[in-house]
Design an enzyme around this catalytic site. Structure first.
Site, PDB file in Angstrom:
ATOM      1  N   GLU A 188       0.882  -1.164   0.000  1.00 14.72           N
ATOM      2  CA  GLU A 188       0.000   0.000   0.000  1.00 14.72           C
ATOM      3  C   GLU A 188       0.920   1.214   0.000  1.00 14.72           C
ATOM      4  O   GLU A 188       1.508   1.568   1.023  1.00 14.72           O
ATOM      5  CB  GLU A 188      -0.901   0.007   1.239  1.00 14.72           C
ATOM      6  CG  GLU A 188      -1.854   1.197   1.257  1.00 14.72           C
ATOM      7  CD  GLU A 188      -2.595   1.330   2.582  1.00 14.72           C
ATOM      8  OE1 GLU A 188      -3.520   2.157   2.631  1.00 14.72           O
ATOM      9  OE2 GLU A 188      -2.250   0.618   3.547  1.00 14.72           O
ATOM     10  N   CYS A 221      -4.920  10.121   4.960  1.00  8.97           N
ATOM     11  CA  CYS A 221      -4.937   9.378   3.695  1.00  8.97           C
ATOM     12  C   CYS A 221      -6.362   9.158   3.208  1.00  8.97           C
ATOM     13  O   CYS A 221      -6.600   8.377   2.293  1.00  8.97           O
ATOM     14  CB  CYS A 221      -4.227   8.041   3.848  1.00  8.97           C
ATOM     15  SG  CYS A 221      -4.888   7.014   5.148  1.00  8.97           S
TER      16      CYS A 221
END
Length: 222
Positions: A188, A221
């Site tokens: 990720e 995020c």
């Protein structure tokens, strides 16, 4: 059962976890309590609730091929040893997501937290001992060096899976180093989604302000 006990121990230390997130990650009071800690612990509870739905064995029935009957059964097994390498910005949230999912799947885990946030990983290891985890099932390795421990885990043939959240550059390095031992690699990586606002937007200034990521020193995020 051990993970349910573990969850209860984490909840019991909630305020201490909030304090750690403020001191280590620099989270504001509101972010520390909600996104940093409650989000992580609620996420763990969600994983525990999903566990009973995991299918470990599938009967695909009998098939005849070239006159031979085959009884077909698919078995799902743990991958093995998981190296979880996590960032500093929301440490408990990412640690929980990687570690608990892997443990529920039957894997053992080595957690390597970011050098800036070792305490959040360390307290997870301490509470795992208190919960009664067998030795070696969940391990925490901290290091002031940003790369040394991660490099060792990624290259070690005893590690079967690497789960990494962080920068694109480090993700590329992990994929390269893990290829020699054919590791499963889950990455990720960094990057932001673009928000394009045209000059004929009804409220241009508000549209710009509402899309700026100022939460958690720009490290949000979401």
């Amino acid at each position: 059962a051990l993970l349910k006990k573990y969850s209860a121990l984490l909840w019991a230390r909630r305020q201490e976890l909030v304090d750690i997130s403020r001191l280590e990650a620099g989270a504001s009071i509101g972010a520390a309590a909600r996104a940093q800690i409650d989000g992580a612990l609620n996420g763990m509870n969600d994983l525990l609730e999903c566990f009973h739905r995991v299918v470990w064995e599938e009967d695909r029935g009998r098939r005849n091929d070239n006159g031979v009957d085959s009884e077909r059964v698919v078995l799902y097994e743990p991958m093995g040893v998981v190296a979880a390498i996590t960032p500093w910005n929301v440490p408990l949230y990412v640690n929980i997501g990687k570690v608990i999912a892997a443990l529920l799947a039957g894997c053992t885990v080595v957690l390597k937290p970011a050098p800036d946030t070792p305490k959040m990983g360390s307290i997870m290891g301490e509470l795992a001992i208190e919960a009664g985890f067998p030795p070696g099932v969940f391990n925490v390795v901290t290091s002031a060096d940003p790369a040394m421990a991660g490099e060792m885990l990624v290259a070690d043939p005893r590690v079967d899976v690497v789960s990494f959240t962080g920068s694109t550059g480090v993700g590329k390095r992990i994929m390269e180093r893990g290829a020699a031992t054919l590791k499963r690699v889950f990455l990720e990586l960094g990057g932001k989604s673009a928000s394009i606002i045209l000059d004929d937007a009804p409220n241009f200034a508000m549209s710009v302000m509402s899309t700026m990521v100022v939460f958690h020193a720009g490290q949000g995020c979401a």
